[in-house]
Design a protein around this motif. Sequence first.
Motif, PDB file in Angstrom:
ATOM      1  N   VAL A  60      -9.343  20.966   8.653  1.00  0.00           N
ATOM      2  CA  VAL A  60     -10.671  21.471   8.297  1.00  0.00           C
ATOM      3  C   VAL A  60     -11.567  20.330   7.825  1.00  0.00           C
ATOM      4  CG1 VAL A  60     -11.896  22.878   6.576  1.00  0.00           C
ATOM      5  CG2 VAL A  60      -9.971  23.844   7.834  1.00  0.00           C
ATOM      6  N   ASP A  61     -11.029  19.435   7.001  1.00  0.00           N
ATOM      7  CA  ASP A  61     -11.822  18.301   6.516  1.00  0.00           C
ATOM      8  C   ASP A  61     -12.267  17.398   7.657  1.00  0.00           C
ATOM      9  OD1 ASP A  61     -11.545  19.343   4.004  1.00  0.00           O
ATOM     10  OD2 ASP A  61     -10.196  17.782   3.255  1.00  0.00           O
ATOM     11  N   ALA A  62     -11.402  17.202   8.640  1.00  0.00           N
ATOM     12  CA  ALA A  62     -11.774  16.397   9.804  1.00  0.00           C
ATOM     13  C   ALA A  62     -12.906  17.083  10.573  1.00  0.00           C
ATOM     14  CB  ALA A  62     -10.562  16.180  10.707  1.00  0.00           C
ATOM     15  N   GLN A  63     -12.849  18.384  10.668  1.00  0.00           N
ATOM     16  CA  GLN A  63     -13.900  19.113  11.373  1.00  0.00           C
ATOM     17  C   GLN A  63     -15.226  19.024  10.613  1.00  0.00           C
ATOM     18  OE1 GLN A  63     -12.642  22.940  12.683  1.00  0.00           O
ATOM     19  NE2 GLN A  63     -14.459  23.276  13.888  1.00  0.00           N
ATOM     20  N   ILE A  64     -15.175  19.072   9.284  1.00  0.00           N
ATOM     21  CA  ILE A  64     -16.397  18.945   8.484  1.00  0.00           C
ATOM     22  C   ILE A  64     -17.013  17.560   8.689  1.00  0.00           C
ATOM     23  CG2 ILE A  64     -17.302  18.819   6.122  1.00  0.00           C
ATOM     24  CD1 ILE A  64     -15.204  21.023   5.413  1.00  0.00           C
ATOM     25  N   ARG A  65     -16.167  16.529   8.700  1.00  0.00           N
ATOM     26  CA  ARG A  65     -16.676  15.169   8.943  1.00  0.00           C
ATOM     27  C   ARG A  65     -17.311  15.066  10.334  1.00  0.00           C
ATOM     28  NH1 ARG A  65     -11.692  14.061   6.566  1.00  0.00           N
ATOM     29  NH2 ARG A  65     -11.908  13.303   4.436  1.00  0.00           N
ATOM     30  N   ARG A  66     -16.677  15.690  11.314  1.00  0.00           N
ATOM     31  CA  ARG A  66     -17.212  15.668  12.668  1.00  0.00           C
ATOM     32  C   ARG A  66     -18.559  16.386  12.729  1.00  0.00           C
ATOM     33  NH1 ARG A  66     -14.529  19.189  15.294  1.00  0.00           N
ATOM     34  NH2 ARG A  66     -16.211  20.350  16.202  1.00  0.00           N
ATOM     35  N   LEU A  67     -18.662  17.543  12.062  1.00  0.00           N
ATOM     36  CA  LEU A  67     -19.922  18.282  12.039  1.00  0.00           C
ATOM     37  C   LEU A  67     -21.034  17.468  11.387  1.00  0.00           C
ATOM     38  CD1 LEU A  67     -18.536  21.789  11.068  1.00  0.00           C
ATOM     39  CD2 LEU A  67     -19.690  21.218  13.207  1.00  0.00           C
ATOM     40  N   GLN A  68     -20.708  16.808  10.280  1.00  0.00           N
ATOM     41  CA  GLN A  68     -21.718  15.973   9.625  1.00  0.00           C
ATOM     42  C   GLN A  68     -22.147  14.843  10.550  1.00  0.00           C
ATOM     43  OE1 GLN A  68     -23.235  16.428   6.436  1.00  0.00           O
ATOM     44  NE2 GLN A  68     -24.606  14.992   7.465  1.00  0.00           N
ATOM     45  N   GLY A  69     -21.195  14.256  11.247  1.00  0.00           N
ATOM     46  CA  GLY A  69     -21.524  13.204  12.205  1.00  0.00           C
ATOM     47  C   GLY A  69     -22.437  13.705  13.311  1.00  0.00           C
ATOM     48  N   GLU A  70     -22.195  14.920  13.791  1.00  0.00           N
ATOM     49  CA  GLU A  70     -23.046  15.497  14.832  1.00  0.00           C
ATOM     50  C   GLU A  70     -24.458  15.750  14.320  1.00  0.00           C
ATOM     51  OE1 GLU A  70     -21.108  18.977  16.369  1.00  0.00           O
ATOM     52  OE2 GLU A  70     -19.400  17.829  17.123  1.00  0.00           O
ATOM     53  N   ILE A  71     -24.565  16.237  13.085  1.00  0.00           N
ATOM     54  CA  ILE A  71     -25.895  16.470  12.501  1.00  0.00           C
ATOM     55  C   ILE A  71     -26.640  15.143  12.360  1.00  0.00           C
ATOM     56  CG2 ILE A  71     -27.103  17.164  10.387  1.00  0.00           C
ATOM     57  CD1 ILE A  71     -24.970  19.377  10.083  1.00  0.00           C
ATOM     58  N   ASP A  72     -25.936  14.126  11.864  1.00  0.00           N
ATOM     59  CA  ASP A  72     -26.553  12.797  11.730  1.00  0.00           C
ATOM     60  C   ASP A  72     -27.014  12.278  13.084  1.00  0.00           C
ATOM     61  OD1 ASP A  72     -26.024  12.862   9.009  1.00  0.00           O
ATOM     62  OD2 ASP A  72     -24.217  11.617   9.156  1.00  0.00           O
ATOM     63  N   ALA A  73     -26.169  12.406  14.102  1.00  0.00           N
ATOM     64  CA  ALA A  73     -26.502  11.904  15.433  1.00  0.00           C
ATOM     65  C   ALA A  73     -27.699  12.651  16.020  1.00  0.00           C
ATOM     66  CB  ALA A  73     -25.299  12.021  16.358  1.00  0.00           C
ATOM     67  N   GLN A  74     -27.729  13.977  15.839  1.00  0.00           N
ATOM     68  CA  GLN A  74     -28.848  14.754  16.364  1.00  0.00           C
ATOM     69  C   GLN A  74     -30.146  14.409  15.649  1.00  0.00           C
ATOM     70  OE1 GLN A  74     -27.648  18.855  16.115  1.00  0.00           O
ATOM     71  NE2 GLN A  74     -26.242  18.685  17.844  1.00  0.00           N
ATOM     72  N   THR A  75     -30.067  14.181  14.354  1.00  0.00           N
ATOM     73  CA  THR A  75     -31.256  13.805  13.587  1.00  0.00           C
ATOM     74  C   THR A  75     -31.761  12.440  14.040  1.00  0.00           C
ATOM     75  OG1 THR A  75     -30.441  15.065  11.698  1.00  0.00           O
ATOM     76  CG2 THR A  75     -32.182  13.483  11.269  1.00  0.00           C
TER      77      THR A  75
END
Length: 191
Positions: A118-133
Amino acid sequence: MSGLWAGGGSYQAWVDHLETWAAGTTTTAGSASALPDLPVERLPADAWQRLYVRIGDAVSRRFQSWADGLVTALAAAPDEFSAGRALAQAREGLREIRATVSHPGLPEEVREKLLASVDAQIRRLQGEIDAQTDAAAPGSSAPSWAEARRRTVRDNRLTRVLDEAPAAVAQRPAADWSYDPATTRRRVILD
């Protein structure tokens, strides 16, 4: 024969909870506290495999509904304050997911593996948000908006939940984000 399977037992209690939790009809602080312990030796290996699949499915469904809610809230945010509030509120959903997969009733090895996933998925989601921004910034017709959104995302990171103990969610009262204007009235004196 043990009483484990009478009336469904511990396994069935977990399955029922996971099903309602995945559908979003219960919270971690609610019925999760009444879940029974599941020591490794109480269930056969095939039952553990079925439970892993059920937990994975429940977490996936909960993540998907959480992500859908976050996307909707961010799209509807009229300003950066509202976007920041949406991100802050989204962390509450992540806290619940982390608390469920690290429930003390599960064996330690199971909790550690689920929480790491779950923690790895949260890190991945944050990375995706950063990349999209970052991707939206160069083509933005309003550079000040793009920079403000970057700041909002940076100041309201979803990964903040990774610094918290997952078990603390069960002891916290539910967040109340309602606003009652009557509680903040000011007296205005007209001359």
